[in-house]
Design an enzyme around this catalytic site. Structure first.
Site, short mmCIF file in Angstrom:
data_model
loop_
_atom_site.label_atom_id
_atom_site.label_comp_id
_atom_site.label_asym_id
_atom_site.label_seq_id
_atom_site.Cartn_x
_atom_site.Cartn_y
_atom_site.Cartn_z
N HIS A 1 -28.39 1.88 34.74
CA HIS A 1 -29.49 2.46 35.49
C HIS A 1 -29.96 3.74 34.83
CE1 HIS A 1 -28.23 0.20 39.39
NE2 HIS A 1 -29.24 -0.41 38.79
N TYR B 1 -24.81 6.57 35.15
CA TYR B 1 -23.44 6.10 34.94
C TYR B 1 -23.13 4.83 35.73
CZ TYR B 1 -23.10 10.82 33.07
OH TYR B 1 -23.33 11.98 32.35
N HIS B 2 -23.98 3.82 35.56
CA HIS B 2 -23.75 2.52 36.20
C HIS B 2 -23.70 1.40 35.15
CE1 HIS B 2 -25.69 4.13 40.18
NE2 HIS B 2 -24.47 4.59 39.98
N PRO B 3 -22.96 1.55 34.05
CA PRO B 3 -22.94 0.48 33.04
C PRO B 3 -22.20 -0.75 33.55
CG PRO B 3 -21.28 2.13 32.50
CD PRO B 3 -22.07 2.67 33.68
#
Length: 447
Positions: A201, A374-376
């Site tokens: 994101h 930080y949504h990998p």
């Protein structure tokens, strides 16, 4: 605390992942959760993860929601309930003034169990195999330390996240054969999709000056910061228990979408690049996040050395649709911030500034300032096809007794923050591992 849209999971089921529709994963969301206001058709009341509503009385959070309604958006009473779309209050994983993490919810209560041993400051160096059967894990405290090994009677579970789970597989010989050979790793299984399908994101910020001393800057200025600290230490109340992010919303960037593709986070401070950008004035920020990017990146090995950082290529904004969505999101955010409900507090736009108006100028601002939330996910993709890294039970294809259980198995990004969905995946796979009958699907109506 956001689960994503129901159609996100129905899409997984349509991709051939039997058992992953929304009605089938909802029971696991509920099993993990205790919502402070009680359970219902969408929420749990007995789970280890404590979920609460924001406690702040700051008028800015309410003004943001009112402004969004004035701008033509719906109001949502529960982003994790019947209808995600709209603006409203966020639910938070906070209990007694502390962030209720997965560690608090699951690990700490289990530390005394005789069948659990925790090795902290340990770096996985490789997985151990015998004839393509995973039998254990090798680890070390640092690059110069001797290697230690632990062995598994049944299964090994890799839960290192979307960056390091594929790295662990690849340094152990599971990955794209040509890429592994290039860095000197002996190939155990040629699995070309390991490290591929990286999604994240991306987010851009609108920063607005505030005309009243009610933002984080003034509320914690000077001696007030000591009062904040003391109130928190002794009573777990006040500004110290807040995350300064208690309202926001979900919206569609264009007509014809079946679910929101934008998320907005309202922060009671001037922030950018995850830090305070104006420590001398009051202001607030509106994060604009594109939820379902078309762009795909990759994780690859820079070296066969397991202590070397892997290469991360997120490939952000690679498609026109991704650029359009964030551009429209910024325009929508400006419209929300310009409404009468925020007039008593709204000063000049701090960033990008009134001089940034054309599409080209907005695109340049996004390119220069956009940041990850930080949504990998996706680099050990779950799928029904032979090229997927893991199957619907999160078992790694091509070997035995090995699963990956973390956000890397998500085939596509969900519409929201990824913490709650990752816990749901772990809850669901725990039933698979133990051979228990899976929780029954729940029939609920969603918009």
């Amino acid at each position: 605390y956001i689960r994503g849209h129901a159609r996100d999971y129905d899409q997984w089921a349509q991709m051939g992942l039997k058992g992953w529709s929304f009605s089938e994963v909802l029971p696991y969301f509920k099993r993990s959760e205790t919502l402070e206001t009680g359970g219902d058709a969408f929420h749990g009341s007995t789970g280890p993860l404590h979920v609460s509503w924001g406690k702040s009385s700051n008028p800015l959070y309410h003004a943001l929601v009112e402004s969004a309604v004035q701008a033509g958006h719906k109001k949502s009473d529960d982003f994790n309930g019947y209808d995600q779309e709209g603006f409203g209050a966020y639910q938070l994983t906070i209990k007694d003034g502390e962030r209720w993490s997965a560690s608090f919810a699951y690990l700490k209560p289990a530390l005394a169990r005789p069948n659990l041993a925790v090795r902290s400051h340990a770096h996985t160096t490789k997985l151990l195999f015998e004839d393509k059967v995973c039998v254990g894990v090798e680890y070390a405290h640092d690059e110069k330390s001797p290697r230690s090994r632990v062995y598994a009677n049944k299964e090994v579970l890799v839960c290192a996240g979307a960056v390091q789970s594929p790295q662990i597989l690849m340094v152990s010989g599971i990955g794209p054969a040509e890429s592994l050979q290039r860095v000197g790793v002996e190939v155990l299984v040629d699995s070309p999709d390991v490290g591929q399908n990286l999604q994240d994101h991306l987010d851009v910020l609108l920063l607005q000056n505030c005309t009243q001393p009610i933002t984080a800057f003034s509320l914690n200025r000077g001696l007030k910061q000591y009062l904040t600290a003391l109130t928190y230490l002794f009573r777990k109340e006040g500004l110290g228990r807040e995350n300064f992010l208690e309202s926001g919303g979900f919206a569609k960037s264009r007509e014809g979408l079946d679910r929101p593709d934008l998320q907005f986070h309202f922060v009671n401070a001037l922030v950018q690049d995850h830090g305070n950008v104006a420590a001398t004035q009051d202001g607030f920020s509106l994060h604009v996040c594109q939820l379902r990017p078309e762009s795909r990146g990759e994780i690859s090995l820079a070296s066969a050395n397991p202590f070397a950082a892997p290469k991360i290529d997120p490939n952000y904004l690679a498609t026109e649709e991704d650029r359009r969505a964030l551009r429209e999101g910024l325009k929508m955010g400006r419209k929300v911030l310009s409404q009468p409900a925020l007039s008593p507090y709204r000063g000049e736009e701090f960033k990008p500034g009134a001089h940034v108006q054309t599409d080209d100028e907005i695109d340049a601002y996004i390119k220069a300032t956009a940041e990850t939330i930080y949504h990998p996910i996706g680099t050990c993709r779950m799928g029904s096809d032979k090229n997927s890294v893991v199957d619907k039970d999160c078992k790694v294809r091509g070997v035995k007794n090995l699963r990956v259980v973390d956000a890397s198995v998500m085939p596509t990004l969900i519409g929201g923050n990824t913490n709650a969905p990752t816990l749901m995946i772990a809850e669901k796979i725990s039933d698979h591992i133990r051979g228990k009958k899976f929780l029954p699907a729940e029939e609920v109506a969603v918009a």
